[in-house]
Design a protein around this motif. Structure first.
Motif, mmCIF file in Angstrom:
data_model
loop_
_atom_site.group_PDB
_atom_site.id
_atom_site.type_symbol
_atom_site.label_atom_id
_atom_site.label_comp_id
_atom_site.label_asym_id
_atom_site.label_seq_id
_atom_site.Cartn_x
_atom_site.Cartn_y
_atom_site.Cartn_z
ATOM 1 N N ALA A 340 27.419 33.066 36.498
ATOM 2 C CA ALA A 340 26.655 34.317 36.498
ATOM 3 C C ALA A 340 27.520 35.485 36.955
ATOM 4 N N PHE A 341 28.309 35.291 38.003
ATOM 5 C CA PHE A 341 29.164 36.379 38.503
ATOM 6 C C PHE A 341 30.233 36.745 37.474
ATOM 7 N N ILE A 342 30.736 35.757 36.753
ATOM 8 C CA ILE A 342 31.689 36.047 35.673
ATOM 9 C C ILE A 342 31.011 36.863 34.586
ATOM 10 N N CYS A 343 29.782 36.466 34.243
ATOM 11 C CA CYS A 343 29.027 37.147 33.183
ATOM 12 C C CYS A 343 28.770 38.615 33.542
ATOM 13 N N PHE A 344 28.402 38.877 34.792
ATOM 14 C CA PHE A 344 28.044 40.239 35.195
ATOM 15 C C PHE A 344 29.229 41.027 35.763
ATOM 16 N N GLY A 345 30.386 40.396 35.851
ATOM 17 C CA GLY A 345 31.538 41.100 36.391
ATOM 18 C C GLY A 345 31.420 41.397 37.875
ATOM 19 N N HIS A 346 30.619 40.581 38.569
ATOM 20 C CA HIS A 346 30.391 40.836 40.002
ATOM 21 C C HIS A 346 31.545 40.270 40.829
ATOM 22 N N ASN A 347 31.988 41.071 41.778
ATOM 23 C CA ASN A 347 33.066 40.628 42.672
ATOM 24 C C ASN A 347 32.792 41.214 44.055
ATOM 25 N N GLU A 376 38.596 29.918 36.634
ATOM 26 C CA GLU A 376 38.215 30.906 35.619
ATOM 27 C C GLU A 376 37.727 32.185 36.293
ATOM 28 N N TYR A 377 36.982 32.027 37.382
ATOM 29 C CA TYR A 377 36.500 33.193 38.133
ATOM 30 C C TYR A 377 37.682 34.019 38.648
ATOM 31 N N CYS A 378 38.680 33.360 39.217
ATOM 32 C CA CYS A 378 39.872 34.075 39.709
ATOM 33 C C CYS A 378 40.609 34.752 38.563
ATOM 34 N N SER A 379 40.706 34.061 37.419
ATOM 35 C CA SER A 379 41.434 34.609 36.277
ATOM 36 C C SER A 379 40.723 35.817 35.688
ATOM 37 N N ARG A 380 39.417 35.706 35.505
ATOM 38 C CA ARG A 380 38.662 36.811 34.907
ATOM 39 C C ARG A 380 38.684 38.042 35.803
ATOM 40 N N LYS A 381 38.631 37.808 37.103
ATOM 41 C CA LYS A 381 38.626 38.919 38.056
ATOM 42 C C LYS A 381 40.043 39.369 38.414
ATOM 43 N N ARG A 382 41.046 38.683 37.836
ATOM 44 C CA ARG A 382 42.449 38.942 38.200
ATOM 45 C C ARG A 382 42.599 38.945 39.712
ATOM 46 N N MET A 383 42.051 37.919 40.310
ATOM 47 C CA MET A 383 41.981 37.820 41.768
ATOM 48 C C MET A 383 43.024 36.814 42.254
ATOM 49 N N LEU A 384 44.096 37.323 42.826
ATOM 50 C CA LEU A 384 45.154 36.454 43.331
ATOM 51 C C LEU A 384 44.755 35.949 44.716
ATOM 52 N N SER A 385 44.085 34.814 44.731
ATOM 53 C CA SER A 385 43.645 34.198 45.984
ATOM 54 C C SER A 385 44.550 32.997 46.264
ATOM 55 N N LEU A 411 42.536 25.401 34.516
ATOM 56 C CA LEU A 411 43.168 25.299 35.832
ATOM 57 C C LEU A 411 44.563 25.914 35.851
ATOM 58 N N ILE A 412 45.339 25.708 34.778
ATOM 59 C CA ILE A 412 46.738 26.164 34.741
ATOM 60 C C ILE A 412 46.856 27.627 34.337
ATOM 61 N N GLU A 413 45.980 28.089 33.453
ATOM 62 C CA GLU A 413 46.109 29.440 32.904
ATOM 63 C C GLU A 413 46.164 30.537 33.969
ATOM 64 N N PRO A 414 45.334 30.489 35.041
ATOM 65 C CA PRO A 414 45.409 31.565 36.042
ATOM 66 C C PRO A 414 46.760 31.676 36.747
ATOM 67 N N PHE A 415 47.491 30.565 36.892
ATOM 68 C CA PHE A 415 48.797 30.658 37.543
ATOM 69 C C PHE A 415 49.723 31.572 36.748
ATOM 70 N N GLY A 416 49.687 31.435 35.399
ATOM 71 C CA GLY A 416 50.511 32.299 34.573
ATOM 72 C C GLY A 416 49.984 33.716 34.516
ATOM 73 N N LYS A 417 48.682 33.867 34.411
ATOM 74 C CA LYS A 417 48.078 35.192 34.293
ATOM 75 C C LYS A 417 48.272 36.005 35.561
ATOM 76 N N LEU A 418 48.206 35.339 36.713
ATOM 77 C CA LEU A 418 48.357 36.025 37.998
ATOM 78 C C LEU A 418 49.791 35.981 38.517
ATOM 79 N N ASN A 419 50.666 35.338 37.744
ATOM 80 C CA ASN A 419 52.099 35.270 38.082
ATOM 81 C C ASN A 419 52.310 34.715 39.490
ATOM 82 N N TYR A 420 51.758 33.511 39.716
ATOM 83 C CA TYR A 420 51.833 32.927 41.057
ATOM 84 C C TYR A 420 52.313 31.485 40.971
ATOM 85 N N LEU A 421 53.300 31.166 41.809
ATOM 86 C CA LEU A 421 53.793 29.799 41.943
ATOM 87 C C LEU A 421 53.329 29.246 43.284
ATOM 88 N N PRO A 422 52.559 28.162 43.287
ATOM 89 C CA PRO A 422 52.093 27.590 44.561
ATOM 90 C C PRO A 422 53.237 26.914 45.296
#
Length: 597
Positions: A340-347, A376-385, A411-422
């Protein structure tokens, strides 16, 4: 030799007098006493015994019984349990107290067999209690994870007798009992064409047309009919009309959420109900703090399915109260909240902090679908957590076999989108590589391409897979039955190919054919580059015009030979003087101004 048989008269004695009488009779030299079952004396406080006391129901509305131990029964129509206790409470209403004790005993059972064994010990039972027994059987079966009633239950003679009684006496059932019995049988997918369900549905329909059903009964009936007949049934529309005519102030929070669930099932008629939905959304603001985690997730899910973008104040308030419930959401409930939060863009930063704490502490126990939804929530919101990304990376290393190909992609896509190496990047991508090598053919072509492209964005270049994805066979699978490959897939292939050329000069394998390469990564619909923010670009442009003196001295959206787009470019000659952007001669240096990607 005298023979004395103790029967129901003993039920009028206190425990002390009973035991005293039995002791006296046992000591008498010429008197023999038949053993009296404790359960027969007081069936409420003794566990049902399978052998000493069994009763078989007959067809006649469950009022004829057969004893297999030789003991007589109490008179038909006189509840056995009332006689066992009438010396304790002569001033009380026996019927109401006995029903309370019946339900208390019923709710203590944890299996259908226990319920049916208990019911078999009773002589007579009103249809109301029979319906309650049916409901309890369905509850315990549902709690055990069964989607349908087991065959051994359906074939049980006591269960069949309960069904017959409810069917034949449905007209005498109270409204609440009638709709609850229908709901219980519906949840366990009892045959909708069975005579019992058809009879209950017919009786509910008659009472609905007469009017007078309470809100709670209307909600239960509506949801049951959706499961039985689908959202298109005419009766459901009548239920919704009656619910609309009720005052929302008289609805309980549970009924409000049930109403959302009913409307959620009727998505094709959302425009027809939008005015009522607006009223419902506004009223629901006042009951948010009463909602349990389960109800809160159901409201958010309904709002998303019904596309209630105008209900953002309700979404924001639900998000505020959802913060305290995050540790208490089930996997499915948390997934619905995130959707729901992804759908409404809520952050909300407080929600994010609470989600970080929850995922970091419980990630290994979360369902794979929830883990992928969190990413997916982190990726859609571009949220580097970092707490979330680190916990998810560790989870994949430990439990990679639990994730499906689609979930691995999410699971893997946000690492590339947010440019983060764990911190465990080497272990993460080693595990990913082993998974892809082992199950390469199980990954859909587009899913595989997304995963490999995401790896290249964080400089984990998938050299071992490039020959495979550039091969004509893979490209044909990627295209499928379409006439052309979609623009996004072509851009991802091109970027992977440029990676092999620029970053991996040692790669000598299959090359990507020119017809599959794009000239620019910036496209209107699906782009690998983030479109420039208009307000930011406007501010920069105004500043450059003031600095350089004219718009002529800088170019915008300049395409490089490597398909990337530069936001602003300034050309300089050998002396460092600025040249007009239309000049191609005497250009000594090009100074790009671009955002970090």
């Amino acid at each position: 030799m005298a023979l004395i048989t103790l029967r129901r008269n003993l039920c009028h004695l206190s425990d002390f007098r009973i035991h005293g009488a039995l002791a006296a009779l046992k000591n008498h030299p010429v008197i023999h006493v038949h053993k009296v079952s404790e359960e027969h004396l007081c069936p409420w406080f003794c566990s049902p015994q399978s052998e000493p006391f069994r009763v078989r129901f007959h067809h006649g509305c469950c009022k004829k019984f057969h004893s297999e131990n030789g003991n007589d029964f109490h008179p038909v129509g006189e509840p056995v349990f009332s006689q066992a206790h009438d010396w304790d409470r002569p001033e009380q209403n026996l019927k109401s107290v006995d029903e309370q004790m019946f339900y208390r005993r019923l709710n203590s059972f944890t299996s259908s067999e226990e319920v049916l064994s208990f019911i078999s010990t009773l002589q007579t039972m009103p249809a109301t209690l029979a319906a309650g027994a049916l409901q309890r059987i369905c509850e315990v079966e549902k709690k055990d994870g069964n989607q349908k009633l087991p065959k051994e239950i359906l074939k049980n003679s006591v269960f069949q007798a309960l069904c017959i009684q409810c069917e034949q006496e449905s007209s005498g059932l109270p409204d609440a009992v009638l709709v609850t019995a229908l709901q219980a049988l519906t949840l366990l997918q009892v045959d909708p064409h069975s005579s019992l369900l058809l009879n209950l549905v017919t009786e509910c329909h008659c009472r609905l047309k007469r009017g007078g059903l309470e809100v709670h009964s209307l909600c239960i009936l509506g949801e049951s009919l959706i499961k039985l007949q689908g959202p298109g049934c005419a009766t459901l529309e009548l239920i919704i009309c009656q619910l609309k005519s009720e005052k929302l102030e008289e609805f309980t929070p549970e009924d409000i959420v049930a109403l959302y669930r009913i409307l959620q099932a009727c998505t094709e008629k959302v425009d027809q109900h939008q005015a009522f939905l607006n009223k419902l959304n506004n009223f629901s603001l006042s009951v948010v703090y009463h909602l349990s985690p389960t109800l809160m997730s159901q409201v958010l899910s309904a709002l998303a399915v019904l596309d209630q973008t105008q209900a953002l104040p309700l979404v924001i308030k639900l998000g505020k109260y959802a913060v305290r419930h995050i540790p208490h959401f089930t996997n499915e409930e948390l997934r619905k909240v995130l959707e729901a939060f992804i759908c409404f863009g809520h952050n909300d930063r407080f929600f994010t902090k609470a989600l970080e704490r929850h995922v970091a502490s419980a990630c290994l126990t979360l369902d794979p679908e929830v883990v992928s939804k969190v990413m997916e929530y982190c990726s859609r919101k571009r949220m580097l957590s970092k707490p979330i990304l680190d916990a998810v990376a560790e989870t994949f290393v430990c439990q990679s076999e639990k994730f499906s190909p689609h979930q691995i992609s999410e699971l893997i896509e946000p690492f590339g989108k947010l440019n983060y190496l764990p911190p465990n990047a080497s272990a993460l991508f080693r595990k990913l590589e082993n998974t892809l090598l082992t199950h390469f053919n199980y990954f859909p072509p587009k899913t595989l391409l997304k995963i490999l492209h995401s790896c290249s964005l964080i400089e984990c270049h998938p050299v071992n897979f490039m020959a495979k994805i550039f091969s004509p066979y893979f490209l044909q699978k990627l295209q499928g039955e379409e006439l052309y490959l979609d623009r996004l897939s072509l851009a991802q292939l091109t970027q992977l190919f440029l990676t092999s050329v620029l970053e991996c000069p040692f790669y000598k394998g299959q090359k990507l054919l020119p017809k599959y390469q794009v000239r620019s990564f910036l496209t209107p619909c699906s782009s690998l580059e983030t479109p420039v923010d208009f307000q930011l670009y406007k501010s920069v442009k105004i500043g450059l015009i003031d600095l350089l003196g004219a718009r002529l001295y800088f170019a915008s959206k300049v395409l490089t030979p490597y398909c990337y787009t530069i936001d602003v470019e300034i050309k300089l000659d050998e002396e460092g003087l600025v040249l007009p952007y239309t000049v191609d001669e005497d250009v000594h240096k090009r100074s790009p101004i671009t955002r970090s990607r």
